[in-house]
Motif scaffolding. Structure first.
Motif, PDB file in Angstrom:
ATOM      1  N   TYR A 163      -5.655  10.681  -3.290  1.00  0.00           N
ATOM      2  CA  TYR A 163      -4.200  10.575  -3.405  1.00  0.00           C
ATOM      3  C   TYR A 163      -3.682  10.768  -4.829  1.00  0.00           C
ATOM      4  CZ  TYR A 163      -4.194   8.895   1.432  1.00  0.00           C
ATOM      5  OH  TYR A 163      -4.342   8.791   2.793  1.00  0.00           O
ATOM      6  N   ASP A 190      -4.014  -9.198   1.997  1.00  0.00           N
ATOM      7  CA  ASP A 190      -2.771  -8.732   1.375  1.00  0.00           C
ATOM      8  C   ASP A 190      -2.686  -7.208   1.533  1.00  0.00           C
ATOM      9  OD1 ASP A 190      -0.586  -8.119  -0.154  1.00  0.00           O
ATOM     10  OD2 ASP A 190      -1.130  -9.447  -1.821  1.00  0.00           O
ATOM     11  N   ASP A 211       0.002  -5.332   1.584  1.00  0.00           N
ATOM     12  CA  ASP A 211       0.979  -4.691   0.692  1.00  0.00           C
ATOM     13  C   ASP A 211       0.326  -4.319  -0.633  1.00  0.00           C
ATOM     14  OD1 ASP A 211       3.012  -4.859   2.543  1.00  0.00           O
ATOM     15  OD2 ASP A 211       3.728  -6.801   1.822  1.00  0.00           O
ATOM     16  N   LEU A 212      -0.550  -5.170  -1.125  1.00  0.00           N
ATOM     17  CA  LEU A 212      -1.260  -4.868  -2.371  1.00  0.00           C
ATOM     18  C   LEU A 212      -2.125  -3.627  -2.198  1.00  0.00           C
ATOM     19  CD1 LEU A 212      -2.132  -5.586  -5.247  1.00  0.00           C
ATOM     20  CD2 LEU A 212      -3.870  -7.100  -4.255  1.00  0.00           C
ATOM     21  N   THR A 217      -1.637  -1.225  -0.036  1.00  0.00           N
ATOM     22  CA  THR A 217      -0.724  -0.080   0.100  1.00  0.00           C
ATOM     23  C   THR A 217      -0.354   0.480  -1.265  1.00  0.00           C
ATOM     24  OG1 THR A 217       0.189  -1.027   2.131  1.00  0.00           O
ATOM     25  CG2 THR A 217       1.475   0.704   1.064  1.00  0.00           C
ATOM     26  N   GLN A 218      -0.007  -0.411  -2.183  1.00  0.00           N
ATOM     27  CA  GLN A 218       0.433   0.021  -3.506  1.00  0.00           C
ATOM     28  C   GLN A 218      -0.723   0.556  -4.347  1.00  0.00           C
ATOM     29  OE1 GLN A 218       2.294  -3.496  -5.110  1.00  0.00           O
ATOM     30  NE2 GLN A 218       3.702  -3.669  -3.378  1.00  0.00           N
ATOM     31  N   ALA A 219      -1.858  -0.108  -4.286  1.00  0.00           N
ATOM     32  CA  ALA A 219      -2.961   0.231  -5.189  1.00  0.00           C
ATOM     33  C   ALA A 219      -3.789   1.416  -4.721  1.00  0.00           C
ATOM     34  CB  ALA A 219      -3.869  -0.992  -5.363  1.00  0.00           C
ATOM     35  N   LEU A 233      -0.723   4.834  -2.544  1.00  0.00           N
ATOM     36  CA  LEU A 233       0.285   5.519  -3.376  1.00  0.00           C
ATOM     37  C   LEU A 233       1.359   6.195  -2.523  1.00  0.00           C
ATOM     38  CD1 LEU A 233      -2.144   7.178  -5.976  1.00  0.00           C
ATOM     39  CD2 LEU A 233      -1.107   4.901  -6.051  1.00  0.00           C
ATOM     40  N   GLY A 234       1.837   5.486  -1.508  1.00  0.00           N
ATOM     41  CA  GLY A 234       2.877   6.034  -0.646  1.00  0.00           C
ATOM     42  C   GLY A 234       2.368   6.864   0.511  1.00  0.00           C
ATOM     43  N   GLN A 257     -10.673  -0.660  -1.287  1.00  0.00           N
ATOM     44  CA  GLN A 257     -10.021  -1.757  -0.568  1.00  0.00           C
ATOM     45  C   GLN A 257     -10.896  -3.002  -0.521  1.00  0.00           C
ATOM     46  OE1 GLN A 257      -8.038  -0.738   3.169  1.00  0.00           O
ATOM     47  NE2 GLN A 257      -8.228   1.436   2.679  1.00  0.00           N
ATOM     48  N   HIS A 259      -4.412  -0.282   7.935  1.00  0.00           N
ATOM     49  CA  HIS A 259      -3.380   0.695   7.565  1.00  0.00           C
ATOM     50  C   HIS A 259      -3.504   1.941   8.440  1.00  0.00           C
ATOM     51  CE1 HIS A 259      -3.412  -1.736   3.882  1.00  0.00           C
ATOM     52  NE2 HIS A 259      -2.212  -1.256   3.621  1.00  0.00           N
ATOM     53  N   ARG A 300      -2.796   5.969   7.839  1.00  0.00           N
ATOM     54  CA  ARG A 300      -2.701   6.777   6.623  1.00  0.00           C
ATOM     55  C   ARG A 300      -2.178   8.179   6.894  1.00  0.00           C
ATOM     56  NH1 ARG A 300      -8.135  10.096   5.322  1.00  0.00           N
ATOM     57  NH2 ARG A 300      -7.105  10.241   3.327  1.00  0.00           N
TER      58      ARG A 300
END
Length: 540
Positions: A282, A329, A331-332, A334-336, A339-340, A397, A511, A513
């Motif tokens: 990514y 977590d 959300d963590l 997702t962000q790390a 990257l969207g 992850q 998730h 993807r």
């Protein structure tokens, strides 16, 4: 979203070294030699792509692509990993094929469409002039043989569990088959999608060769012939000159290189050694776009899947499985990591799926709820080993999960490893939990198959070791839904199933993807797919 890139033409010489041509028959020594070949060719030794556009009259050149998933076997009725399915899509045909962009089933070996003869009997005419790669005609008997092979208990095909609606397939003449059903599976559309799963094989060729020979060098009727298979390194496909189907086979050959190291795949694209790569890291998408390559990140059904050993404590209790899922977590992550390009799974189906309904049980992080569930289950000081696939978007992850579970008082020891090798511990029940990935939509996008892949039959019982009354209930719920055709009833049935899947969670996605792909601008015939794999035949 597809990012439009500046046009860039890569023109380099084509170099091929160390290839093995597959003979018509393989000795045991040859088989061992093929199977034992390991490792990747260096980037410098990879095949280079000749970038001249295809000649207007059809055939021109070799396309070279970089794959990011291992190829373990190519028997289309036994292969269930994404790398192998990419190759199989070039080599074989089914009665129908799935259009990747829409999920619709389109006629492939069926001439026109199937015809309903009676309530549970359908008739299909086979496309005239279809031939296998050795030049022999593809007949109705080959179709009947293929379905009998898949449905036999002797073969042990993973696909058999998805054909329980089918009673028999028989040849009535050289070009006609009749399909007799036990029941119509949730409408005609699902029937065609299931028929698309089954790739037709030559009865004469299949019965004359060993299982190992077929896995290494299968023969189909698709637009490309498997010409070379160097285990762990590359697969070379050449044009099937006798192909008369609808898909283009304009390239002389397609050279699929296994480049499992992400940075090496990106380097191979940047230096003109390949014309396209899958599984782009990514962080590299934007830089490749800036460098003049086309890039795409398309929503898929691919998910990171947390799998539990439900056959022994503590994960034989669904409250403990839920506790772990509530403590992570997402959300963590997702962000790390994404990257969207990924989103936390609110249900087994992603939110854009036509049968998505938000269940009551949604694993949004709640540490206190996780602790309460553990207390209710009588589990204190939970500690377990988490195996983690070394896939580039899965591996990072592990440490994030370890840290977030520690905040809930759960101790995790990480065991990273190669994806397929770790499944040896899964199958023999010597694992506790495993973070891997899956995408059953490579076989069919219908909701029943997607759910059965994780929550019923082979994977649920043999891999997650979920063999309980709750498993029986899930399979009964799925079977009942499969016999519905009314859309409102189907929606309600799948909503109930999604909730039950979350409650039981023998395995569950963290998730969903997006699939990252990059390629040289104006590569003839290339289309980015909403799934793993590379297609130089317009997305087939």
């Amino acid at each position: 979203m597809i990012h439009t890139a500046k046009q860039r033409r890569v023109s380099v010489s084509r170099v091929i070294e160390k290839t093995i041509t597959i003979p018509h028959a393989l000795s045991r020594r040859d088989l061992l030699k093929f199977a034992g070949a390991a490792g990747l060719t260096s980037v410098a030794a990879a095949a280079l792509w000749s970038s001249g556009a295809m000649a207007q009259d059809g055939a021109s050149g070799t396309a070279v692509g970089g794959l990011g998933n291992a190829i373990l076997g190519l028997d289309p009725h036994l292969a269930n990993q994404v790398g192998g399915m990419c190759v199989i899509s070039y080599v074989f045909e089914g009665l129908y094929r799935i259009e990747p962009a829409t999920g619709d089933a389109k006629a492939e070996l069926v001439d026109g469409d199937i015809e309903q003869v009676s309530d549970l009997v359908y008739r299909a005419k086979i496309r005239a002039g279809a031939t296998f790669h050795n030049g022999s005609p593809l007949t109705a008997q080959d179709v009947a043989f293929t379905y009998a092979r898949v449905m036999s208990t002797e073969l042990g095909s993973f696909a058999a569990q998805f054909l329980n609606f089918l009673k028999s397939v028989t040849a009535t003449d050289a070009q006609t088959v009749e399909l007799t059903l036990n029941h119509l599976p949730a409408g005609l559309g699902v029937l065609k999608q299931r028929l698309a799963m089954i790739k037709i094989m030559s009865e004469a060729d299949t019965t004359a060769r060993s299982a190992n020979e077929i896995a290494l060098a299968p023969m189909g009727s698709g637009p490309y012939v498997l010409a070379e298979n160097l285990s762990g390194e590359r697969v070379l496909l050449t044009r099937h000159e006798g192909y008369n189907g609808a898909l283009p086979n304009d390239y002389d050959s397609i050279d699929l290189r296994l480049i499992l190291e992400p940075s090496a795949r990106v380097a191979a694209l940047r230096t003109g050694q390949v014309s396209a790569i899958e599984e782009v890291p990514y962080p590299d998408l934007q830089s490749l776009d800036d460098a003049g390559f086309e890039t795409a990140s398309l929503q898929t059904f691919t998910m990171s899947l947390l799998e539990f050993n439900c056959g022994k404590a503590p994960f034989n209790d669904p409250r403990v499985r839920q506790a772990v899922l509530f403590a992570i977590d997402r959300d963590l992550i997702t962000q790390a990591v994404f990257l969207g390009n990924g989103a936390p799974a609110l249900a087994y189906f992603p939110e854009d799926h036509p049968y998505y309904t938000r269940p009551e049980t949604v694993f949004v992080r709640d540490v206190e709820k996780a602790k309460a569930l553990l207390a209710e289950a009588g589990v204190s000081n939970l500690s377990f080993e988490l195996m983690v696939s070394d896939q580039a978007w899965i591996l990072p992850q592990g440490e994030l999960i370890q840290a977030s579970l520690a905040e809930a008082g759960i101790t995790v020891t990480l065991k990273p490893g190669e994806t397929e090798s770790l499944y040896a511990f899964v199958s023999d029940a010597s694992f506790e939990a495993y973070l891997a990935f899956t995408d059953p939509s490579i076989f069919s996008p219908d909701p029943d198959l997607l759910l059965r892949w994780v929550f019923a039959g082979t994977l649920a019982r043999a891999l997650w070791h979920w063999n309980t009354a709750e498993t029986d209930k899930m399979e009964a719920m799925l079977e009942a839904a499969l016999q519905l055709s009314d859309e409102a009833e189907l929606k309600a049935a799948y909503a109930e199933i999604l909730e039950y899947a979350a409650q039981q969670c023998p395995a569950f996605p963290l998730h969903h993807r997006k699939q990252p792909t990059a390629w040289v601008t104006d590569t003839p015939g290339f289309v980015a797919l909403p799934r793993t794999g590379l297609s130089y035949i317009q997305g087939a």
